[in-house]
Write a protein that holds these residues in place. Sequence first.
Motif, short mmCIF file in Angstrom:
data_model
loop_
_atom_site.label_atom_id
_atom_site.label_comp_id
_atom_site.label_asym_id
_atom_site.label_seq_id
_atom_site.Cartn_x
_atom_site.Cartn_y
_atom_site.Cartn_z
N THR A 186 0.82 -1.21 0.00
CA THR A 186 0.00 0.00 0.00
C THR A 186 0.85 1.26 0.00
O THR A 186 0.32 2.37 -0.14
CB THR A 186 -0.92 0.04 1.24
OG1 THR A 186 -0.11 -0.01 2.42
CG2 THR A 186 -1.89 -1.12 1.23
N GLU A 231 3.68 2.30 7.93
CA GLU A 231 2.31 1.84 8.09
C GLU A 231 1.86 1.00 6.89
O GLU A 231 0.73 0.49 6.88
CB GLU A 231 1.36 3.03 8.26
CG GLU A 231 1.69 3.93 9.44
CD GLU A 231 1.61 3.20 10.77
OE1 GLU A 231 0.69 2.36 10.92
OE2 GLU A 231 2.46 3.46 11.64
N GLU A 259 1.27 -1.94 4.11
CA GLU A 259 0.97 -3.37 4.22
C GLU A 259 1.14 -4.05 2.87
O GLU A 259 1.02 -3.42 1.81
CB GLU A 259 -0.48 -3.57 4.68
CG GLU A 259 -0.81 -3.00 6.04
CD GLU A 259 -2.27 -3.22 6.38
OE1 GLU A 259 -2.80 -4.31 6.11
OE2 GLU A 259 -2.89 -2.27 6.89
N SER A 294 -5.74 -4.18 5.75
CA SER A 294 -6.66 -3.68 6.77
C SER A 294 -7.11 -2.26 6.49
O SER A 294 -7.96 -1.73 7.19
CB SER A 294 -5.98 -3.74 8.14
OG SER A 294 -4.87 -2.86 8.19
N LYS A 295 -6.53 -1.66 5.47
CA LYS A 295 -6.88 -0.28 5.10
C LYS A 295 -6.97 -0.17 3.59
O LYS A 295 -6.51 -1.05 2.85
CB LYS A 295 -5.83 0.70 5.64
CG LYS A 295 -4.45 0.51 5.03
CD LYS A 295 -3.38 1.30 5.77
CE LYS A 295 -3.06 0.67 7.09
NZ LYS A 295 -1.90 1.29 7.76
N ASP A 296 -7.56 0.90 3.11
CA ASP A 296 -7.68 1.11 1.68
C ASP A 296 -6.31 1.32 1.02
O ASP A 296 -5.36 1.82 1.65
CB ASP A 296 -8.55 2.34 1.39
CG ASP A 296 -10.03 2.05 1.62
OD1 ASP A 296 -10.39 0.86 1.71
OD2 ASP A 296 -10.80 3.02 1.71
N ASN A 325 -8.64 -1.45 -4.79
CA ASN A 325 -9.38 -1.98 -3.64
C ASN A 325 -10.39 -3.03 -4.07
O ASN A 325 -10.62 -4.01 -3.35
CB ASN A 325 -10.08 -0.83 -2.90
CG ASN A 325 -9.10 0.07 -2.18
OD1 ASN A 325 -8.39 -0.37 -1.28
ND2 ASN A 325 -9.05 1.34 -2.56
#
Length: 235
Positions: free
Chosen positions: A73, A78, A80, A102-104, A117
């Motif tokens: 990402t 942070e 991923e 776990s996030k966009d 996504n």
Amino acid sequence: MELNKREAFFAAIFNGFLSHKDQFNDANPDEAIRTCWAMADRIIYHSERVESPREIANRWIDKNIVIVDTETTGLDREAEIIEISIIDCTGAILLNTLIKPSKDIPAEATEIHGITNEMVEDEPSWKEMLPQVLELISRGWVAYNAKFDARMLEQTSGSRVDPDYFGVPECAMQLYAEYNGEWDKKRRKYKWKKLTDAATSLNAWPEEIDENPHRALYDCYLTLGVIRSIAGGKK
């Protein structure tokens, strides 16, 4: 005062230069000094390495070590993993999957690798894939930018697993840098090159897959092509 190793090598090289300076009448003194320092640094660099790039590449092939690449990402602390591929040195695909983070996925990341996504919506989580990844890399692994991929495996896993389980990967980017031989005087090591630059220089573009760079599987095969070329074309 006792000289450190770097100063001692420089002194020996520079004394040799002075004893033969009649052969270098046109040499710029400042440039000669910089060259002597660079030679000392290269001697130290190679004193810590017992294998040549070709020997390393052949060892990886003989061991049939696995090659890992990830797409993420982003690049920060942070970020991923959203795609991971693992192949061996025969070119066999051991793992090739998208990962739902776990996030966009930021738009700027999608612009690089093309992963959206929507593409990862129904894909497994990293928690689900982690046991298989750990099993595949348990005997050692290689990545083109090994430090980055190792960090991504560790930070995506978080506290789920001790970082020691990922081992210490070997770096194909360092392998190519040493093989290519372009010395960086400022950093006192060989210059690292992008994977696509290495593949272009070695004419190592993969035949196994018809896809674009910046996807994990393609970059695994690109790394394999670089390793095979450095090994001397060994299949």
